[in-house]
Design a protein around this motif. Structure first.
Motif, PDB file in Angstrom:
ATOM      1  N   TYR A   1      32.780 -13.977 -39.952  1.00  0.00           N
ATOM      2  CA  TYR A   1      33.258 -14.211 -38.649  1.00  0.00           C
ATOM      3  C   TYR A   1      34.830 -13.457 -38.623  1.00  0.00           C
ATOM      4  O   TYR A   1      35.642 -13.674 -39.691  1.00  0.00           O
TER       5      TYR A   1
ATOM      6  N   PHE B   1      32.366 -12.990 -33.667  1.00  0.00           N
ATOM      7  CA  PHE B   1      33.521 -14.209 -33.883  1.00  0.00           C
ATOM      8  C   PHE B   1      32.670 -15.426 -33.773  1.00  0.00           C
ATOM      9  O   PHE B   1      31.625 -15.733 -33.238  1.00  0.00           O
TER      10      PHE B   1
ATOM     11  N   SER C   1      43.345 -10.559 -37.987  1.00  0.00           N
ATOM     12  CA  SER C   1      42.134 -11.544 -38.415  1.00  0.00           C
ATOM     13  C   SER C   1      42.419 -11.909 -39.991  1.00  0.00           C
ATOM     14  O   SER C   1      42.814 -10.907 -40.808  1.00  0.00           O
TER      15      SER C   1
END
Length: 375
Positions: A332, A237, A324
């Motif tokens: 990331y 992340f 995501s």
């Protein structure tokens, strides 16, 4: 009826005085059958002694008053005990409200948190049931998620019992299983790696004599792109964008092994990791990103093949990330928050359940950049 006052000689004065004194201590229980005149005479004498300060202490009270006071004292003591127990119970509930059934205070916790699921030993037959709708918070980041009952971090990576297989001994199988576990932990649970740092421990498990893979991973970490994406192997992340909530990542999956193609041990791992995050700007809104990984590795026999002892050869690896952004390729994971405004065209892929581990990885169209049914 005869006049009982005529029987003055039947009970001596000392006996009456003893009776009245015994009444004070509860020793005397049977009232003597004395004429009322004698009783009045003795009582008068005791009153005169009382006036001079010579009467036995407490002769006026008698056993009835003492017994009454004793009962009151016992009731008071009983209520004191009840009060103490109630106070302790209130304190325990205040520290952990989830002990009350039904979570009446809306803490986001539930009773199922105390009953974790047993380790997964085979592919489930379907997706986990829907959890009660709850909003995740900083104190309860897994509220409303099936992962609430999953194991915490490394505890969820349970190795099967090693046995000799093919030409590999039990010890070789144990080594292969432990190296696979080390790779999974280092690539998906290491706090430094999750903050975007270089996954040195994970890279250290891989065989350097597999240069194509090692070079590709180093390129992906140095210059991430759609073609060279480190997320295929590592969970990362952007620390400037989000941070993990707490230090718990929920984990569920299984590991199996069999005879390898290179006179070694082939290990297959299939795991799902659930990461609770908040924005790095200080917001308290919590969301979750779910990553599932399938990994096939082999511990080859260096006596017969060009392999490095104690290192794994990666045969195949695949991953899917739920919640995501799939159109960003900077290396990331980018979680979507409920309050986010749409920034691009709606996803074109199907809606899938990231918690469904009953299907083979990649069999439900995640690669088409779809949406998830729950987080």
């Amino acid at each position: 009826m005869a006049d009982r006052s005529s029987d003055e000689g039947s009970i001596p004065d000392e006996a009456w005085e003893k009776f009245l004194r015994d009444s004070e201590s509860g020793a005397g229980r049977d009232v003597p059958k004395e004429p009322s005149a004698r009783a009045r005479l003795v009582a008068q004498r005791l009153r005169e002694q009382d006036a001079r300060g010579e009467a036995p202490a407490g002769w006026r009270t008698g056993p009835a008053s003492q017994e009454l006071n004793g009962r009151k004292a016992r009731r008071k003591k009983a209520w004191t005990v009840v009060g103490v127990v109630a106070a302790i119970a209130v304190g325990v509930v205040a520290l952990k409200p989830s002990l009350l059934p039904g979570d009446p205070f809306g803490t986001g916790e539930s009773d199922v948190a105390a009953s974790p699921l047993p380790a997964e030993t085979a592919a489930p037959t379907g997706a986990p049931a829907e959890a009660p709708p709850q909003t995740p918070t900083l104190d309860a980041p897994f509220a409303g998620s099936p992962a609430l009952r999953w194991a915490d971090g490394e505890a969820g990576i349970v190795l099967p019992r090693a046995t000799a297989v093919g030409g590999a001994s039990k010890a070789r199988v144990e080594e292969a299983l432990k190296l696979t576990r080390k790779l999974l932990v280092a690539a998906n649970l290491d706090p430094k790696v999750l903050r975007g740092e270089r996954p040195e421990a994970a890279l250290g498990v891989l065989d350097p004599k597999q240069p194509e893979l090692v070079d590709d991973l180093n390129t992906s970490l140095r210059s991430p792109s759609e073609k060279h994406d480190p997320l295929r192997m590592f969970s990362r992340f952007d620390p400037d964008e989000v941070r993990l909530v707490g230090d718990v990542v929920k984990t569920r999956g299984r590991i199996t092994f069999e005879k390898g193609k290179h006179n070694g041990v082939a290990v297959h791992a299939d795991y799902t990791f659930v990461y609770p995050v908040v924005r790095a700007d200080g917001s308290t809104e919590v969301t979750r990103t779910i990553v599932r990984r399938a990994l096939d590795v082999e511990l080859s026999d260096p006596a017969h093949y060009n392999a490095t002892p104690g290192r794994l050869v990666v045969v195949k690896y695949n991953e899917e990330a739920g919640n995501s952004s799939c159109d960003v390729h900077d290396g990331y994971l980018h979680p979507n928050f409920p309050s986010d405004a749409p920034t691009s065209a709606p996803p074109s892929g199907p809606t899938t359940d990231p918690y469904d581990r009953s299907k083979e990885l990649g069999a439900d169209g995640w690669e088409d950049c779809g949406t998830v049914s729950r987080v």
